[in-house]
Scaffold this active site. Structure first.
Site, PDB file in Angstrom:
ATOM      1  N   GLY A   8       0.800  -1.221   0.000  1.00 44.06           N
ATOM      2  CA  GLY A   8       0.000   0.000   0.000  1.00 44.06           C
ATOM      3  C   GLY A   8       0.831   1.269   0.000  1.00 44.06           C
ATOM      4  N   ILE A  13       0.669   7.057   4.149  1.00 47.70           N
ATOM      5  CA  ILE A  13       1.647   6.460   5.049  1.00 47.70           C
ATOM      6  C   ILE A  13       2.635   5.580   4.301  1.00 47.70           C
ATOM      7  CG2 ILE A  13       1.895   4.775   6.917  1.00 47.70           C
ATOM      8  CD1 ILE A  13      -0.741   5.905   8.080  1.00 47.70           C
ATOM      9  N   GLY A  14       2.139   4.711   3.429  1.00 46.11           N
ATOM     10  CA  GLY A  14       3.029   3.801   2.713  1.00 46.11           C
ATOM     11  C   GLY A  14       4.011   4.519   1.808  1.00 46.11           C
ATOM     12  N   SER A 133      -4.787   0.723  13.679  1.00 40.32           N
ATOM     13  CA  SER A 133      -5.347   2.053  13.899  1.00 40.32           C
ATOM     14  C   SER A 133      -5.787   2.094  15.353  1.00 40.32           C
ATOM     15  CB  SER A 133      -6.557   2.267  12.982  1.00 40.32           C
ATOM     16  OG  SER A 133      -7.348   3.365  13.397  1.00 40.32           O
ATOM     17  N   TYR A 146     -14.808  -0.971   9.201  1.00 43.17           N
ATOM     18  CA  TYR A 146     -13.388  -0.651   9.357  1.00 43.17           C
ATOM     19  C   TYR A 146     -12.867  -1.131  10.711  1.00 43.17           C
ATOM     20  CZ  TYR A 146      -9.086   2.154   9.455  1.00 43.17           C
ATOM     21  OH  TYR A 146      -7.781   2.563   9.544  1.00 43.17           O
TER      22      TYR A 146
END
Length: 285
Positions: A8, A13-14, A133, A146
């Site tokens: 990702g 972030i990735g 998360s 999620y």
């Protein structure tokens, strides 16, 4: 220095982590569904950074197998970062979207982890970092799909850490709060505008609050580096200025008080209570 595969990496972030870890001297395999839609390879090449970009769809068994067949034996660190976000109440969220979120956020990490375990176990070394998360520890309203995927990944990771400890494999959870990535800003998911539930707009208010502290994706990249290089034996690593405050807020409330807070009927009452509990003012969002 380590050879690190990150999933990702097309944005957020990735993307930041691939460049940050490469600048730190690590060799990075940056994977994403569609490398042609991202400038990561160009940026890394121009900066002469040790980054290899490969196509990888963590939802697809064949795609995962094709990448890891060539690289699994040489991977020192796997960072399962690929993920998608969704905002909707249970009644409004389709089963298809529930499955899609779980497929990427949970089963995608499981697929990739299973690919590297045999070689890491034989070498008696390696590191697996699963990106969850604070939603893997706090179930907010309007995020059932999620949060379920992140809670599942937290449980999977805690179980895995025990299984591979004696083989010298480090397993860690990195738990970001609200990070200034496209997932939480320009590409923040929308909720069903016709819903009878107020919870989608309340959750949006946390993300769109202009007073929230800045939180660059680089904070998460720095945490990845710390986990990889420090030898810190902890399992969980919250990251971001609001991560620990949010976790502390939830811990301070009983289950019944948490449900009652989220179940307040009027937005005004809910926002007043959030301000009282956390100091976060969502009333003008």
């Amino acid at each position: 220095m380590a050879r690190i595969l990150i999933t990702g990496t097309s944005k957020g972030i990735g993307y930041d982590a691939a460049l940050f870890l490469a600048r730190a001297g690590h060799q990075v395999i940056a994977t994403m569904r569609n490398p042609g839609a991202c400038d990561l390879e160009k940026v890394a090449s121009e900066a002469k950074l040790p980054v290899t970009v490969l196509p990888l769809d963590v939802d697809d068994d064949a795609s995962v197998a094709a990448v890891f067949e060539k690289s699994a034996a040489s991977i020192d660190v796997l960072i399962n970062n690929a993920g998608i976000y969704s905002i909707n109440t249970v009644e409004d969220e389709s089963l298809e979207q529930n499955r899609r979120v779980m497929e990427t956020n949970y089963f995608g990490a499981v697929r990739c982890t299973k690919q590297v375990l045999p070689s890491m176990r034989k070498r008696r070394s390696g590191c697996i970092i699963n990106v969850t998360s604070i939603a893997g520890r706090i179930a907010f309203y309007a995020s059932g799909a999620y949060a379920a995927s992140k809670f599942a990944l937290e449980a999977f990771t805690e179980s895995l850490a025990q299984e591979v400890k004696s083989f010298g494999i480090k397993v860690a959870l990195v738990e970001p709060g609200i990070i200034d990535s496209p997932m939480a800003t320009t590409q923040l998911p929308q909720f069903d505008a016709k819903t009878v539930y107020p919870h989608g707009r309340r959750l949006h208010a946390f993300f769109t609050n202009p007073a929230k502290p800045p939180a660059s994706p680089t904070l998460v990249a720095e945490m990845f580096r710390y986990v990889i290089e420090s030898g810190d034996p902890r399992l969980r690593f919250p990251v971001g200025p609001d991560a620990l405050p949010f976790i502390g807020w939830r811990t301070a409330l009983s289950d019944e008080d948490w449900v009652g807070l989220g179940g307040l009927e009027r937005d005004a009452d809910y926002f007043e209570r959030v301000l009282m509990d956390t100091g976060v003012d969502l009333r003008s969002v």
